[in-house]
Write an enzyme that holds these catalytic residues in place. Sequence first.
Site, mmCIF file in Angstrom:
data_model
loop_
_atom_site.group_PDB
_atom_site.id
_atom_site.type_symbol
_atom_site.label_atom_id
_atom_site.label_comp_id
_atom_site.label_asym_id
_atom_site.label_seq_id
_atom_site.Cartn_x
_atom_site.Cartn_y
_atom_site.Cartn_z
ATOM 1 N N LYS A 27 49.494 71.067 43.153
ATOM 2 C CA LYS A 27 48.151 71.668 43.248
ATOM 3 C C LYS A 27 47.543 71.437 44.629
ATOM 4 O O LYS A 27 46.969 72.357 45.221
ATOM 5 C CB LYS A 27 47.259 71.074 42.150
ATOM 6 N N SER A 28 47.655 70.241 45.157
ATOM 7 C CA SER A 28 47.055 69.938 46.468
ATOM 8 C C SER A 28 47.702 70.775 47.565
ATOM 9 O O SER A 28 47.013 71.327 48.428
ATOM 10 C CB SER A 28 47.230 68.453 46.799
ATOM 11 N N ARG A 32 46.198 74.134 49.987
ATOM 12 C CA ARG A 32 46.317 74.183 51.449
ATOM 13 C C ARG A 32 47.183 75.357 51.882
ATOM 14 O O ARG A 32 46.896 76.003 52.894
ATOM 15 C CB ARG A 32 46.870 72.850 51.951
ATOM 16 N N GLY A 98 37.220 70.729 42.914
ATOM 17 C CA GLY A 98 36.625 69.933 43.985
ATOM 18 C C GLY A 98 37.322 70.165 45.315
ATOM 19 O O GLY A 98 36.678 70.181 46.377
ATOM 20 N N ARG A 126 29.361 66.511 40.991
ATOM 21 C CA ARG A 126 30.221 65.628 41.796
ATOM 22 C C ARG A 126 29.612 65.477 43.197
ATOM 23 O O ARG A 126 29.054 66.413 43.749
ATOM 24 C CB ARG A 126 31.649 66.181 41.836
ATOM 25 N N SER A 175 39.244 59.517 50.771
ATOM 26 C CA SER A 175 39.334 60.809 50.094
ATOM 27 C C SER A 175 40.048 61.819 50.977
ATOM 28 O O SER A 175 39.619 62.095 52.096
ATOM 29 C CB SER A 175 37.929 61.327 49.761
ATOM 30 N N ASP A 329 45.185 59.976 40.964
ATOM 31 C CA ASP A 329 45.142 60.962 39.877
ATOM 32 C C ASP A 329 45.988 60.541 38.667
ATOM 33 O O ASP A 329 45.889 61.163 37.599
ATOM 34 C CB ASP A 329 45.628 62.325 40.381
ATOM 35 N N ARG A 404 43.113 65.743 33.159
ATOM 36 C CA ARG A 404 44.033 64.598 33.203
ATOM 37 C C ARG A 404 43.810 63.646 32.018
ATOM 38 O O ARG A 404 44.739 62.981 31.578
ATOM 39 C CB ARG A 404 43.938 63.869 34.536
#
Length: 464
Positions: A27-28, A32, A98, A126, A175, A329, A404
């Site tokens: 996903k990350s 990108r 996010g 958030r 982060s 995560d 999650r």
Amino acid sequence: MQTYVVTPLTARPGPALAGNVLVPGDKSIGHRALMFAALCEAPVTVTGLGQGADNGRTAKAMIQLGATIERVGEDMVVSPVGLARLTAPGTIDCGNSGTTMRLLAGLLGGLPFATTLIGDASLSNRPMARVATPVRALGGVVNGEVRNGDLFAPLVVGGPEAAPRAAQLDLTVASAQVKSAAVLAALFAEGVTTIVEHAPTRDHTERMLAAMGAPIAVRDGVITVDTRGWSRALTQARIDVPRDPSASAFFVVAALIARAADVTCADICVNPTRIGFLDAIAAMGGQVERHGLRHVSGEPVADLRVGHGESASLHGATLRGELVVRAIDEIPVLAVLAARAAGTTVIADAEELRVKESDRIATTCAMLRAFGVHVEERPDGMVITGQPDTPLRAAQIHAHGDHRIAMAAAIGALVADGPTTIDDCDNVATSFPSFVAVLRQLGAALEVRHSDAVATAPSRAQDD
Ligand code: S3P
């Protein structure tokens, strides 16, 4: 609302869990790949993208900003807009994502037009000051709703008053989203920006942008973006997205706690900033084999195999510091593993979990308590007393809309003493729409009920 009903493995005869699974693209990296491909000068083919709703939010955002994204067979072809030619999109809906919102705040904060970034109820609660601070230091504009000493969406980013400038940044929050926002904002500044990171968060942004020709160098936790003399042209013909280690963690843990298992997760990204969970498992006495290490689009990739269920040999450990950052995560599912390990597991330095899709310290503790596990909640983590010899108690669990938590609870439910129901699971689709299908493929029995559906007995065959 979707509810999962999970039948424990022991309720059925035969081997517990077995098979080769293909989890979705990471996903990350997917966020990108879509975002940065759209900043290039010529079309980019992206392979291996997951179908999760979060990546879909980033794709839609980049289309609103001027790119075209087309599905060609299994791949996506991004016809880019270019870093220097992004167009005013008005309002972008980031949904539950996010990463979409925070990266866009960096990308758009320094541009001369204003964009409004909105999200769902969870994302709107958030914290966004963490991203506004570095983007403002780089001359960008990030405004939003000020509440309880923080900033919240809707965010208004960019505008005529934006004046990008290079800066020296010392990031106080560990982060990757904040770091990535700072790197993106720095691309618009003229000069040398340095970004100091105190803990090793995932580094996909640095790897991918540098491979595209962005003037980014990383040394000893310091990222340097030197735009002097740079044409602002990014290029990349193809990005292959490896499979998601965070998604694989559910099946790795499932196999470790099952009484007999042989599970392989193929083509998993094993970037060191992402596999703290494997180090945590090793510290707890679990064995996960890694095979066929190779490199795909600048990321290390391997197959992960758990050859036999072995909860008997698991023991508690202390998980803290940089390991927790690299496993952030995976903490909910590691907590399930800890519940099956002999002795005590301490999770510390994990306060970031309080500002994820749910307060994951509170929701993980509530999940374990529902399973009958003794857990002490702490401000920065929890202490879990494992019960390797006693099954978890069949439970009714609320996932609080957190993908999650829903998936970690489904894994715990496999070793409970009766059927477990997990409410509010719809958001599993944000990261892993095929989760239920993959778990069933391994041999688990999981039924999906919709809140208006008539309840039926759990079955392995039914598909949702
Ligand atoms: C992400 C970074 C992490 C992680 C999230 C994805 C990213 O968040 O929890 O799931 O893709 O950059 P933080 O940056 O808030 O730690």
